[in-house]
Design an enzyme around this catalytic site. Sequence first.
Site, short mmCIF file in Angstrom:
data_model
loop_
_atom_site.label_atom_id
_atom_site.label_comp_id
_atom_site.label_asym_id
_atom_site.label_seq_id
_atom_site.Cartn_x
_atom_site.Cartn_y
_atom_site.Cartn_z
N ARG A 100 55.62 -18.83 -9.27
CA ARG A 100 56.70 -18.52 -10.36
C ARG A 100 56.86 -17.15 -10.68
O ARG A 100 55.95 -16.39 -10.26
CB ARG A 100 56.14 -19.01 -11.73
CG ARG A 100 56.58 -20.61 -12.07
CD ARG A 100 56.21 -21.03 -13.28
NE ARG A 100 54.81 -21.03 -13.50
CZ ARG A 100 54.14 -20.27 -14.18
NH1 ARG A 100 54.80 -19.28 -14.86
NH2 ARG A 100 52.84 -20.32 -14.12
N TYR A 228 60.82 -22.33 -4.93
CA TYR A 228 59.30 -22.77 -5.59
C TYR A 228 59.38 -23.58 -6.84
O TYR A 228 60.15 -23.32 -7.57
CB TYR A 228 58.47 -21.45 -5.72
CG TYR A 228 57.20 -21.84 -6.37
CD1 TYR A 228 56.35 -22.32 -5.51
CD2 TYR A 228 57.27 -21.82 -7.80
CE1 TYR A 228 55.09 -22.73 -6.12
CE2 TYR A 228 55.88 -22.13 -8.36
CZ TYR A 228 54.75 -22.73 -7.66
OH TYR A 228 53.70 -23.15 -8.22
N LYS A 237 59.26 -26.67 -15.97
CA LYS A 237 58.91 -25.56 -16.97
C LYS A 237 60.04 -25.24 -17.53
O LYS A 237 60.13 -24.88 -18.77
CB LYS A 237 58.24 -24.47 -16.22
CG LYS A 237 57.06 -24.65 -15.37
CD LYS A 237 55.79 -25.35 -16.11
CE LYS A 237 54.69 -25.27 -15.04
NZ LYS A 237 53.43 -25.84 -15.72
N HIS A 257 52.63 -27.06 -23.02
CA HIS A 257 51.89 -26.97 -21.64
C HIS A 257 50.48 -27.74 -21.80
O HIS A 257 49.43 -27.11 -22.02
CB HIS A 257 51.61 -25.59 -21.51
CG HIS A 257 51.46 -25.36 -20.08
ND1 HIS A 257 50.84 -24.14 -19.50
CD2 HIS A 257 51.72 -26.12 -18.87
CE1 HIS A 257 50.82 -24.32 -18.22
NE2 HIS A 257 51.20 -25.41 -17.99
N SER A 279 48.29 -21.96 -16.47
CA SER A 279 48.45 -22.78 -15.05
C SER A 279 47.07 -22.47 -14.21
O SER A 279 46.50 -21.38 -14.36
CB SER A 279 49.54 -22.14 -14.34
OG SER A 279 50.93 -22.55 -15.00
N CYS A 281 44.10 -23.64 -14.30
CA CYS A 281 43.03 -23.53 -14.86
C CYS A 281 42.28 -25.07 -15.33
O CYS A 281 41.45 -25.23 -15.91
CB CYS A 281 43.15 -23.08 -16.23
SG CYS A 281 43.48 -21.34 -16.37
N ASP A 306 50.17 -31.87 -17.46
CA ASP A 306 50.76 -30.71 -17.38
C ASP A 306 51.54 -30.38 -18.67
O ASP A 306 51.54 -29.25 -19.42
CB ASP A 306 51.77 -30.32 -16.10
CG ASP A 306 51.99 -28.82 -15.97
OD1 ASP A 306 51.24 -27.98 -16.36
OD2 ASP A 306 53.16 -28.55 -15.74
N ARG A 394 50.40 -26.35 -3.33
CA ARG A 394 50.77 -27.57 -4.38
C ARG A 394 50.85 -28.77 -3.50
O ARG A 394 51.21 -29.01 -2.25
CB ARG A 394 51.93 -27.25 -4.90
CG ARG A 394 51.80 -25.93 -5.81
CD ARG A 394 51.45 -26.37 -7.18
NE ARG A 394 50.83 -25.23 -8.13
CZ ARG A 394 50.67 -25.19 -9.33
NH1 ARG A 394 50.61 -26.26 -9.83
NH2 ARG A 394 50.21 -24.20 -10.02
O1 SAT Z 1 55.21 -23.62 -12.82
S1 SAT Z 1 54.98 -24.42 -11.63
O2 SAT Z 1 55.22 -25.96 -11.98
O3 SAT Z 1 55.56 -24.41 -10.25
C1 SAT Z 1 52.97 -24.69 -11.70
C2 SAT Z 1 52.31 -24.15 -12.56
O4 SAT Z 1 52.43 -22.91 -13.06
O5 SAT Z 1 51.93 -24.79 -13.55
MN MN Z 2 51.60 -25.98 -15.66
#
Ligand code: SAT
Ligand code: MN
Length: 612
Positions: A100, A228, A237, A257, A279, A281, A306, A394
Site C-alpha cells: 500500500r 497491488y 481497505k 481493522h 497490518s 502483525c 482483517d 500475499r
Molecule cells: O492493504 S492490504 O489489504 O493490501 C494488506 C494490509 O495492509 O493489511
Molecule cells: Mn489489514
Amino acid sequence: MRTIDSADITTAPKRWSIIAAPSNDRETMPQHSRLQDLNSWVDAVAARTQPDRIVWCDGSDAEYHRLVAQMTDDGTLLPLNQDRYPGCYLHRSDPDDVARVEHLTFVCTSDEEDAGPNNNWMAPDAAHAKIDALFNGAMRGRTMYVVPYCMGPIDSPYARCGVEITDSPYVVVNMKLMTRMGDAALARIERDGDYVKGLHSTGTLDPDQRFIMHFPESLEIKSYGSGYGGNALLGKKCHALRIASWQARKEGWLAEHMLIVGVQSPAGDTHYLACAFPSACGKTNLAMLIPPASQPGWKIWTLGDDIAWLHLDDAGQLRAINPEAGYFGVVPGTNEKTNKNAFDTIRSDTIFTNVALTEDNCPWWEDKGEGTPATDWRGNPYSGDGPAAHPNARFTVRATANPVYSELAEAPDGVPISAIVFGGRRKQLAPLVFEAKDWHHGVMVAAGVASETTAAATGAVGVVRRDPMAMKPFCGYNFADYWAHWLSFAERSDTLPRVFHVNWFRQDSDGRFLWPGFGENLRVLRWIIGRCDGQLEARDTAIGHLPHEADIDAHDLDMAPGALETLLDVDMAGWDAEIAAVGEYLDAFGARVPDRLRETQLKVRDALKAVS
Ligand code: SAT
Ligand code: MN
C-alpha cells in the site's frame, strides 16, 4: 429499456467490440431506475477511459476459470505445480508496486478538517480533476470489467454493496475470492439503491502517477497506477474501512481493522472476540490459531481475519460481521508450526502474489519449512542474497477453504462480541496483556496504540508510530471525530464488551522474544475470557487490570526464567513517559478531541504520578 444483459451492453457506442457477460442466455433483469444510475456511470467511465471491450462480471466459477486461463495465456498468472498445488497460480507484481502507498492515499472531503491530520487531503474537485486526467484513455486496448460486489453476507442488513470498474483481470479474480461478487450483489444493489462506486486502472504503474482517492461524501473511490491488493481491490481497505468508517459514523456503527475469532471452551461455550492489530502483525494467525497440545478441549473458529463491522443490536449487544469472504494474508512465515490452518488452506485454489519458486515450480517463501528457492519473487534465479519471496508476499484464498472456518460468518446478524482486543508490535513497555478499566479508558488505550511499522506499506520498517485502533492508514475521517464516535457507544449500551490490550512481541535485551506467541496466545485469550465470565480477579494498576501471574497458564511453556514476570510487569516510569506522549499525540488533533478522552488520559497520568 435499460437492463443488465447482453442486449443492454450492445447499446454502448459501436466503436467497442463488446463481449457480453458470459451468460447470453441470462434472464433479462427488470428495468429499474437504480440500475439506470449504474448504467449511466458505466457509460460515462467507458467514454472517459475508452476500453476496447466491456465485461459485466457475473461472479460465476466459469467466469473465474475463463479469466485465469486468459491470464495464464498472457503470463499475468503462472500456473504452479498442479500436482502439489492444484488450482494455484503465481502473480508477480511490478517490483515498484508491492505494498500500500499511504503517502499517495487521499481522503477528499469538502472540509479539510473532516479528513483530519490522520489523512492526506485534497479538495474533491481538485482531486477528481487530477485523477480523471489520468483516467482519460487509460483503458485503450484493454478490457473494462464491471464488478458488482457485496461486503458482508448477501442477506445481512449490515452488508453494503459496491461496484468496482477495473481494467485488471487479476483484480477481478481476487475480488471473486475476497467478496460476494457478481449477480447476487447486483440484485442487492438493485434493492438497496445505493452502492460505492470504485474506479480502478493499473494505468502505467508509474509510482509518480499513482493515487488512491476516497470521496466519502459521494461514496466514490478512484485508484490509478497500482495493481497491488490494498490499492486495487477496492472492496477491502478503500471501501470496507475508509468509506465504511464514514458511513458507520453517520449510521451509528463501526467499521474496524479487526479479526473476528470464536474461542470455544472444553465445556462447549464459545466467546467471540474482535481484535485489532496493524497490518502484518499476525491477525490471520490469531484468527486461525491451533490450540497447542497443552490446551486440550479448546477450539478456535475463524469468522474473519482483517475487517469487522460492528453494530449494536436492540438489546445493546455489540455484534460483528466480517464484510469479506476471503483472506489476503501475508505468506512469509506461514508454516506447519506458526499457522497450520493457513498452510493447509493455501495448498489449493490460491493466488499467490510475489512468492519465490522452487525448482519443481512450487511456491516458496521464507520460513516455509520445506523446499529451497530457485527463482526469486521478481522471476530471477535466486542468488541467495536477501529474501527470495517479497516480505509482503500475499495469498488470496476463499474463507470457506479454512479448516476452522465458522459457518456463522454467513449469519446475517453476525456474532455477539464478548471482548475487544487491541495490540501492536512493541519490543518494549507494553505488557503481555491488560484490561481497560471501562469503555472510556478502553477508547483511550486504543487511541494510544503504537506499533512498529511492517512491510505491508511502503516506507521504513520497524519504526514505532501511533496507530490508533490499528486504523491509522484506514480511518476515512478525522480521528478526533472517530474517538468521539467510539465514546458515544457508552451512551447507547450498558453491556458493551470489555476492552483489552495485548503485545505478543516483547523482546529481551538480546532481541529474543519473551513470549512464544502463535498457538500459545490461546493462554492469553483464556485469561481474557475468564475476565469476561467474571471468573478471574486481576491486579489493579495505574494503566489497567493486569493478570495475577498464576492466572496465566504457563505450564509446558518453553520460556526463560522470570520472563512471565517481566511480561506482566508495569514499568511505571516508562508508562509515565508513554502516557505523556499519548497526551501530546492527542493534542495534535486540536479542539475536536473529545473532552472525555483528554480527561481519561489525564486520569491515567495522575494515577501514574501517584505511584511513581
Ligand atoms: O492493504 S492490504 O489489504 O493490501 C494488506 C494490509 O495492509 O493489511
Ligand atoms: Mn489489514
